[in-house]
Write a protein that holds these residues in place. Structure first.
Motif, PDB file in Angstrom:
ATOM      1  N   GLN A   1       0.855  -1.180   0.000  1.00 21.74           N
ATOM      2  CA  GLN A   1       0.000   0.000   0.000  1.00 21.74           C
ATOM      3  C   GLN A   1       0.892   1.231   0.000  1.00 21.74           C
ATOM      4  O   GLN A   1       1.889   1.281   0.723  1.00 21.74           O
ATOM      5  N   SER A   2       0.524   2.219  -0.832  1.00 20.49           N
ATOM      6  CA  SER A   2       1.354   3.404  -0.932  1.00 20.49           C
ATOM      7  C   SER A   2       0.479   4.591  -1.334  1.00 20.49           C
ATOM      8  O   SER A   2      -0.757   4.495  -1.326  1.00 20.49           O
ATOM      9  N   GLU A   3       1.128   5.678  -1.700  1.00 20.49           N
ATOM     10  CA  GLU A   3       0.389   6.892  -2.053  1.00 20.49           C
ATOM     11  C   GLU A   3       1.178   7.692  -3.085  1.00 20.49           C
ATOM     12  O   GLU A   3       2.405   7.785  -3.006  1.00 20.49           O
ATOM     13  N   HIS A   4       0.471   8.206  -4.078  1.00 17.84           N
ATOM     14  CA  HIS A   4       1.017   9.210  -4.983  1.00 17.84           C
ATOM     15  C   HIS A   4       0.073  10.403  -4.889  1.00 17.84           C
ATOM     16  O   HIS A   4      -0.992  10.411  -5.508  1.00 17.84           O
ATOM     17  N   PHE A   5       0.470  11.381  -4.105  1.00 15.69           N
ATOM     18  CA  PHE A   5      -0.423  12.484  -3.749  1.00 15.69           C
ATOM     19  C   PHE A   5      -0.954  13.196  -4.994  1.00 15.69           C
ATOM     20  O   PHE A   5      -0.197  13.531  -5.900  1.00 15.69           O
ATOM     21  N   MET A   6      -2.277  13.357  -5.051  1.00 15.24           N
ATOM     22  CA  MET A   6      -2.995  14.056  -6.133  1.00 15.24           C
ATOM     23  C   MET A   6      -2.923  13.294  -7.463  1.00 15.24           C
ATOM     24  O   MET A   6      -3.078  13.884  -8.533  1.00 15.24           O
ATOM     25  N   CYS A   7      -2.682  11.997  -7.409  1.00 15.15           N
ATOM     26  CA  CYS A   7      -2.565  11.189  -8.629  1.00 15.15           C
ATOM     27  C   CYS A   7      -3.832  11.282  -9.475  1.00 15.15           C
ATOM     28  O   CYS A   7      -4.954  11.218  -8.959  1.00 15.15           O
ATOM     29  N   THR A   8      -3.653  11.429 -10.796  1.00 14.41           N
ATOM     30  CA  THR A   8      -4.788  11.530 -11.718  1.00 14.41           C
ATOM     31  C   THR A   8      -4.883  10.358 -12.683  1.00 14.41           C
ATOM     32  O   THR A   8      -5.958  10.073 -13.205  1.00 14.41           O
TER      33      THR A   8
END
Length: 331
Positions: free
Chosen positions: A169-176
């Motif tokens: 689990q991870s995050e790419h902030f503001m990913c579109t």
């Protein structure tokens, strides 16, 4: 359903009290999923069901699927590109704080012991309380990315549907945008210029390990280079997938032989270097012995016999007195 160009009717199905319907074709054309929103008896609300058609089978069998939470709002429906599974993302009717539920199903299952195939829809697992509003299947199947885009600020979960386990689990902030490469080995996530901040793209492995991060202002689009079509037919690919363990064993044996050959080459290389060093060392020692003999002859009969610098050195101890202070006494 009509077959072309023969225009032969394959299957007919009448749907009643329909508010809205959406067709979801399997990428290989083997299945058709129809998402149907129906009115309740009071016609004040709707509930969702699914009509699943096995287009590639005789007489096109059809099954009806309904979620346990009939009032849940369906967010997306997605087929596995190469396989028989599909995924449904829904928002529970109860207050969930923006979290969603992800369900996985299979159109057929195979008994590992007997090898018999059950051609009925089977529920595989449910993932509750996920930050997910879009799913992206790997082109090779088996793996999927559960993404929380837009209001969910780019939450990512890399899931193995074959083993029914979360890999990362991870995050790419503001990913579109989320895009798989054609091989199913890598994934790109990007933030395009629809946002004024955080533009750029990240590259990941299929298991969720970040490989690179590239910020870039006014970033517009990320595209993978298309992969040429396979030279193998569908039957050959299916045969390889079925006998993958035997192929893997053969290639593992070949890899082991290559490693042994490399180890042998490395050992031979090291032995050659050691032989060269010993030859050089032997020449140096012979030269040293010859020069030592020459030095002894030059020193004469009274010279030092040893060539050792320590033995040829005489140490002497000397004492010295130092005046520290001079005082003059006046009577």
């Amino acid at each position: 359903l009509v077959e072309f160009p023969s225009r032969k009717d394959i299957r007919q199905k009448a749907l009643f009290s329909v508010a809205e319907a959406a067709l979801n074709w399997h990428p290989q054309g083997t299945y058709l999923g129809v998402t149907v929103d129906r009115y309740t008896k009071t016609r004040k609300s709707t509930y969702t069901g699914f009509e699943l058609f096995r287009v590639a089978e005789k007489d096109c069998p059809m099954e009806v699927l309904e979620l346990q939470d009939k009032k849940a709002r369906i967010i997306c429906f997605a087929w596995e590109p190469k396989g028989h599974r599909f995924c449904i993302v829904s928002a529970p009717s109860e207050i969930s704080g923006g979290r969603t539920t992800v369900d996985f199903y299979s159109m057929l299952t195979t008994d590992p012991k007997t090898g018999t195939v059950d051609r009925k829809v089977k529920h595989l697992t449910t993932l509750k309380s996920r930050q997910c509003n879009a799913v992206y299947w790997s082109p090779a199947g088996k793996h999927i990315v559960l993404a929380g885009l837009k209001s969910m600020n780019g939450q990512l979960e890399f899931y193995n549907v074959e083993e029914l386990e979360s890999m990362a689990q991870s995050e790419h902030f503001m990913c579109t945008d989320v895009d798989w490469d054609p091989t199913g080995r890598f994934i790109s996530t990007s933030v395009t210029s629809v946002h004024q901040m955080e533009n750029g793209y990240n590259l990941w492995s299929f298991s969720g390990k970040m490989l690179s991060r590239t910020p870039r202002d006014r970033f517009l689009q990320y595209l993978w280079r298309p992969r040429p079509p396979s030279l193998l037919g569908e039957k050959k690919e299916a045969e390889i997938a079925k006998n993958l363990k035997s192929y893997a064993k053969r290639y593992e044996d070949e890899d082991e032989r290559l490693r042994e050959k490399q180890d042998t080459n490395l050992a031979s290389h090291r032995k050659r270097l050691m032989d060269e060093f010993k030859g050089w060392e032997k020449r140096i020692m012979e030269r040293r012995a010859f020069e030592a003999k020459e030095r002894r002859s030059l020193r004469g009969p009274n010279g030092y016999i040893s060539d050792d610098e320590v033995e040829g050195t005489i140490e002497e101890e000397m004492e010295a007195e130092e005046v520290l202070e001079v005082r003059e006494e006046v009577e």
